[in-house]
Design an enzyme around this catalytic site. Structure first.
Site, mmCIF file in Angstrom:
data_model
loop_
_atom_site.group_PDB
_atom_site.id
_atom_site.type_symbol
_atom_site.label_atom_id
_atom_site.label_comp_id
_atom_site.label_asym_id
_atom_site.label_seq_id
_atom_site.Cartn_x
_atom_site.Cartn_y
_atom_site.Cartn_z
ATOM 1 N N GLY A 1 -1.704 2.660 9.333
ATOM 2 C CA GLY A 1 -1.100 2.506 10.659
ATOM 3 C C GLY A 1 -2.067 2.270 11.806
ATOM 4 N N HIS B 1 -0.985 -1.356 -4.174
ATOM 5 C CA HIS B 1 -2.308 -0.964 -3.676
ATOM 6 C C HIS B 1 -2.311 0.566 -3.581
ATOM 7 C CE1 HIS B 1 -6.064 -1.619 -1.393
ATOM 8 N NE2 HIS B 1 -5.680 -0.594 -0.647
ATOM 9 N N PHE C 1 -7.079 6.018 7.069
ATOM 10 C CA PHE C 1 -5.725 6.231 7.588
ATOM 11 C C PHE C 1 -4.945 4.919 7.610
ATOM 12 C CE2 PHE C 1 -8.710 9.196 9.390
ATOM 13 C CZ PHE C 1 -8.081 10.424 9.180
ATOM 14 N N MET D 1 -8.820 8.813 -1.666
ATOM 15 C CA MET D 1 -9.761 9.311 -0.642
ATOM 16 C C MET D 1 -10.275 10.686 -1.048
ATOM 17 S SD MET D 1 -7.613 8.336 2.761
ATOM 18 C CE MET D 1 -6.795 6.752 2.928
ATOM 19 N N MET E 1 -11.978 5.116 -2.059
ATOM 20 C CA MET E 1 -12.738 5.491 -0.866
ATOM 21 C C MET E 1 -13.381 6.842 -1.152
ATOM 22 S SD MET E 1 -9.955 4.154 1.889
ATOM 23 C CE MET E 1 -8.687 4.091 0.650
ATOM 24 N N ASP F 1 -7.524 -5.468 4.244
ATOM 25 C CA ASP F 1 -6.805 -4.187 4.231
ATOM 26 C C ASP F 1 -6.927 -3.497 5.586
ATOM 27 O OD1 ASP F 1 -5.647 -1.777 3.511
ATOM 28 O OD2 ASP F 1 -7.237 -1.188 2.111
ATOM 29 N N MET G 1 -12.406 -4.436 4.862
ATOM 30 C CA MET G 1 -11.634 -3.457 5.636
ATOM 31 C C MET G 1 -11.521 -3.958 7.073
ATOM 32 S SD MET G 1 -10.536 -1.156 3.665
ATOM 33 C CE MET G 1 -9.692 -0.311 4.997
ATOM 34 N N HIS H 1 -8.046 1.331 -4.784
ATOM 35 C CA HIS H 1 -9.085 1.261 -3.747
ATOM 36 C C HIS H 1 -9.733 2.636 -3.642
ATOM 37 C CE1 HIS H 1 -9.815 0.604 0.892
ATOM 38 N NE2 HIS H 1 -10.939 0.707 0.215
ATOM 39 N N SER I 1 0.834 -1.209 0.000
ATOM 40 C CA SER I 1 0.000 0.000 0.000
ATOM 41 C C SER I 1 0.866 1.256 0.000
ATOM 42 C CB SER I 1 -0.911 0.003 1.223
ATOM 43 O OG SER I 1 -1.715 1.163 1.175
ATOM 44 N N ASP J 1 -4.541 3.927 -2.658
ATOM 45 C CA ASP J 1 -5.709 4.390 -1.911
ATOM 46 C C ASP J 1 -6.125 5.789 -2.360
ATOM 47 O OD1 ASP J 1 -6.195 2.258 0.089
ATOM 48 O OD2 ASP J 1 -4.130 2.711 0.645
#
Ligand code: DX5
Ligand code: ZN
Length: 221
Positions: A145, A33, A143, A37, A68, A175, A137, A66, A8, A35
């Protein structure tokens, strides 16, 4: 099928993105991957279209994108033109899931559907035969971490059972908070693809962490 690792890039160093992409290219990771957002579906922003264009130029492995974002149907053509290999949308983000999934597939791209931690796998029942991948998920999206939510394991096992019962061929991806500590249990529950962000990029030797994760998956299968 062998178990795959999707690195990711959200956890990469964006000021050294090309360096980190080359590390993934040379590593045992299977996919990138990515992300996306929108600051609306999730309370954060991340990688946008110009950055995906730049990633595509250097990435020599499939791009697992992905989304979002709310109403993803507005941007499917756009992300397809950027060279996504897999486009995953959230079930919670659209009223027209069947239409979006059909559009993604018409464009020759693999279609994924993702579920937030509170969304039951039973909500997928009517779409499972139409999708290539289900992304569970295991943290609240937005976020990197975060801590893995343990109830995700039960959810994955239930989805795996639904896959067996229906005879569908979709892949199961997980994920959020994934690393060598929970990888064996995730594989046991039925996961095919593990997304790894911080467990790779925040480690002292990211390429070695990918190798360790792959070895751990090979032992588990
Ligand atoms: C979170 C993203 C993840 C994120 C995972 O919303 O979807 O892909 O990068 O990061 P880690 O592996 O650090 O939990
Ligand atoms: Zn993700």
């Amino acid at each position: 099928m062998p178990h795959l690792v999707a690195a990711s890039l959200l956890a990469a160093d964006f000021a050294n993105l090309q360096r980190d992409i080359e590390m993934v290219n040379a590593s045992q990771a299977d996919w990138f991957h990515v992300d996306v957002m929108d600051g609306d579906f999730v309370p954060n922003f991340s990688i946008g279209t110009p950055v995906i264009e730049a990633i595509r130029k250097h990435a020599r492995k499939p791009l697992d994108v992905h989304l979002m974002i709310n109403k993803p149907e507005r941007y499917i053509h756009h992300f397809a033109s950027l060279g996504a290999d897999i486009l995953t949308v959230h079930i919670e983000a659209t009223n027209h899931l069947h239409r979006v999934v059909s559009l993604i597939r018409e464009l020759g791209i693999k279609a994924g559907v993702s579920l937030n931690p509170h969304t039951p796998v039973s909500s997928l029942e009517s779409i499972l035969s139409e999708v290539d991948l289900v992304l569970i998920m295991s943290v609240n999206p937005g976020f990197g971490g975060q801590k893995f939510i343990p109830a995700s394991l039960e959810k994955i096992a239930r989805l795996n059972q639904m896959r067996k019962n229906s005879g569908s061929g979709f892949l199961i991806e997980v994920d959020g908070g994934v690393g060598i500590k929970n990888a064996p249990q995730l594989v046991d529950a039925g996961v095919d693809i593990l997304v790894a962000g911080n467990s790779v990029f925040a480690s002292p030797d990211p390429a070695q962490s990918i190798t360790d994760l792959k070895n751990c998956l090979n032992r588990a299968q």
